[in-house]
Design a protein around this motif. Structure first.
Motif, PDB file in Angstrom:
ATOM      1  N   ALA A 180       0.840  -1.463   0.069  1.00 40.78           N
ATOM      2  CA  ALA A 180       0.081  -0.015   0.077  1.00 40.78           C
ATOM      3  C   ALA A 180       0.953   1.314  -0.051  1.00 40.78           C
ATOM      4  N   ALA A 181       1.975   1.311   0.894  1.00 39.40           N
ATOM      5  CA  ALA A 181       2.588   2.401   0.847  1.00 39.40           C
ATOM      6  C   ALA A 181       3.628   2.619  -0.207  1.00 39.40           C
ATOM      7  N   LEU A 182       4.075   1.597  -0.906  1.00 39.20           N
ATOM      8  CA  LEU A 182       5.235   1.672  -1.879  1.00 39.20           C
ATOM      9  C   LEU A 182       4.962   1.316  -3.195  1.00 39.20           C
ATOM     10  N   VAL A 183       3.717   0.561  -3.484  1.00 48.42           N
ATOM     11  CA  VAL A 183       3.529   0.302  -5.022  1.00 48.42           C
ATOM     12  C   VAL A 183       2.002   0.806  -5.520  1.00 48.42           C
ATOM     13  N   HIS A 184       1.065   0.408  -4.668  1.00 45.94           N
ATOM     14  CA  HIS A 184      -0.397   0.475  -5.161  1.00 45.94           C
ATOM     15  C   HIS A 184      -0.774   2.069  -5.626  1.00 45.94           C
ATOM     16  N   GLN A 185      -0.277   2.979  -5.096  1.00 43.78           N
ATOM     17  CA  GLN A 185      -0.820   4.366  -5.391  1.00 43.78           C
ATOM     18  C   GLN A 185       0.141   4.632  -6.770  1.00 43.78           C
ATOM     19  N   ARG A 186       1.456   4.207  -6.853  1.00 42.54           N
ATOM     20  CA  ARG A 186       2.378   4.663  -7.752  1.00 42.54           C
ATOM     21  C   ARG A 186       2.212   3.826  -9.119  1.00 42.54           C
ATOM     22  N   THR A 187       1.621   2.928  -9.440  1.00 40.97           N
ATOM     23  CA  THR A 187       1.762   2.457 -10.694  1.00 40.97           C
ATOM     24  C   THR A 187       0.415   2.760 -11.479  1.00 40.97           C
ATOM     25  N   HIS A 188       0.543   2.763 -12.775  1.00 45.31           N
ATOM     26  CA  HIS A 188      -0.570   2.914 -13.701  1.00 45.31           C
ATOM     27  C   HIS A 188      -1.329   2.031 -14.070  1.00 45.31           C
ATOM     28  N   ASN A 189      -2.880   2.096 -14.072  1.00 48.60           N
ATOM     29  CA  ASN A 189      -3.583   0.921 -14.303  1.00 48.60           C
ATOM     30  C   ASN A 189      -3.608  -0.154 -13.287  1.00 48.60           C
ATOM     31  N   ARG A 190      -3.118   0.193 -12.077  1.00 43.48           N
ATOM     32  CA  ARG A 190      -3.135  -0.816 -11.059  1.00 43.48           C
ATOM     33  C   ARG A 190      -2.281  -2.061 -11.339  1.00 43.48           C
ATOM     34  N   ALA A 191      -1.032  -2.036 -11.846  1.00 39.57           N
ATOM     35  CA  ALA A 191      -0.395  -3.045 -12.434  1.00 39.57           C
ATOM     36  C   ALA A 191       0.757  -3.170 -11.650  1.00 39.57           C
ATOM     37  N   GLY A 192       0.764  -3.066 -10.112  1.00 39.92           N
ATOM     38  CA  GLY A 192       1.954  -3.253  -9.679  1.00 39.92           C
ATOM     39  C   GLY A 192       2.034  -4.596  -8.745  1.00 39.92           C
ATOM     40  N   VAL A 193       3.512  -4.855  -8.504  1.00 37.44           N
ATOM     41  CA  VAL A 193       3.829  -6.256  -7.980  1.00 37.44           C
ATOM     42  C   VAL A 193       4.766  -5.964  -6.751  1.00 37.44           C
ATOM     43  N   LEU A 194       4.553  -6.502  -5.564  1.00 38.88           N
ATOM     44  CA  LEU A 194       5.509  -6.455  -4.685  1.00 38.88           C
ATOM     45  C   LEU A 194       6.116  -7.850  -4.223  1.00 38.88           C
ATOM     46  N   ILE A 195       7.259  -7.965  -4.347  1.00 33.80           N
ATOM     47  CA  ILE A 195       7.991  -9.295  -3.823  1.00 33.80           C
ATOM     48  C   ILE A 195       8.492  -9.260  -2.384  1.00 33.80           C
ATOM     49  N   PHE A 196       7.872  -9.541  -1.430  1.00 34.32           N
ATOM     50  CA  PHE A 196       8.092  -9.148   0.127  1.00 34.32           C
ATOM     51  C   PHE A 196       8.764 -10.343   0.423  1.00 34.32           C
ATOM     52  N   VAL A 197      10.090 -10.229   0.932  1.00 35.34           N
ATOM     53  CA  VAL A 197      10.776 -11.148   1.756  1.00 35.34           C
ATOM     54  C   VAL A 197      11.146 -10.575   3.102  1.00 35.34           C
ATOM     55  N   SER A 198      10.685 -11.597   4.204  1.00 39.27           N
ATOM     56  CA  SER A 198      11.030 -11.088   5.595  1.00 39.27           C
ATOM     57  C   SER A 198      12.001 -12.300   5.989  1.00 39.27           C
ATOM     58  N   ARG A 199      13.303 -11.992   5.931  1.00 42.73           N
ATOM     59  CA  ARG A 199      14.375 -13.201   6.224  1.00 42.73           C
ATOM     60  C   ARG A 199      13.987 -13.594   7.756  1.00 42.73           C
ATOM     61  N   ALA A 200      13.847 -12.750   8.770  1.00 36.11           N
ATOM     62  CA  ALA A 200      13.678 -12.974   9.952  1.00 36.11           C
ATOM     63  C   ALA A 200      12.358 -13.858  10.282  1.00 36.11           C
ATOM     64  N   GLU A 201      11.374 -13.695   9.583  1.00 39.43           N
ATOM     65  CA  GLU A 201      10.113 -14.690   9.815  1.00 39.43           C
ATOM     66  C   GLU A 201      10.247 -15.856   8.701  1.00 39.43           C
ATOM     67  N   ARG A 202      11.269 -15.843   7.889  1.00 37.31           N
ATOM     68  CA  ARG A 202      11.336 -16.628   6.907  1.00 37.31           C
ATOM     69  C   ARG A 202       9.911 -16.724   6.001  1.00 37.31           C
ATOM     70  N   HIS A 203       9.633 -15.582   5.429  1.00 45.78           N
ATOM     71  CA  HIS A 203       8.573 -15.593   4.969  1.00 45.78           C
ATOM     72  C   HIS A 203       8.468 -14.764   3.721  1.00 45.78           C
TER      73      HIS A 203
END
Length: 103
Positions: free
Chosen positions: A30-53
């Motif tokens: 929501a903070a980094l991608v959603h509002q910054r892409t045209h035509n709602r075509a954003g993708v975020l690959i989220f990696v949390s090493r601590a949680e192994r998620h």
């Protein structure tokens, strides 16, 4: 005691850690991608090493064209390569840039 990261990740149940990581992925999207892409075509690959998620969050315009099994395969590949110490290769592969990675 829960302020000590190594101890916190051993004490907090896996389901709680996973829900928190998933919540953080949604917030980052929501903070980094959603509002910054045209035509709602954003993708975020989220990696949390601590949680192994690992989680891939996509706007509706992208998600409706990609089958859930493709997202799951990408997450599994990133995780497998990350466990081998090759996280960058896993991310590059998920982005279709694997051949361009200078290792």
């Amino acid at each position: 005691l829960l302020h000590l990261p190594p101890l916190r990740y051993r004490i907090v149940p896996a389901g709680v850690r996973e829900r928190e990581a998933s919540r953080m992925a949604a917030l980052q999207f929501a903070a980094l991608v959603h509002q910054r892409t045209h035509n709602r075509a954003g993708v975020l690959i989220f990696v949390s090493r601590a949680e192994r998620h690992i989680e891939i969050v996509a706007d509706r315009a992208v998600a409706e064209h990609v089958h859930e099994s493709a997202w799951q395969a990408a997450v599994a590949d990133i995780g497998a390569r990350g466990r081998q110490g090759k996280l960058a290769e896993g991310l590059a592969g998920a982005l279709g840039l694997e051949g361009l990675l200078a290792v």
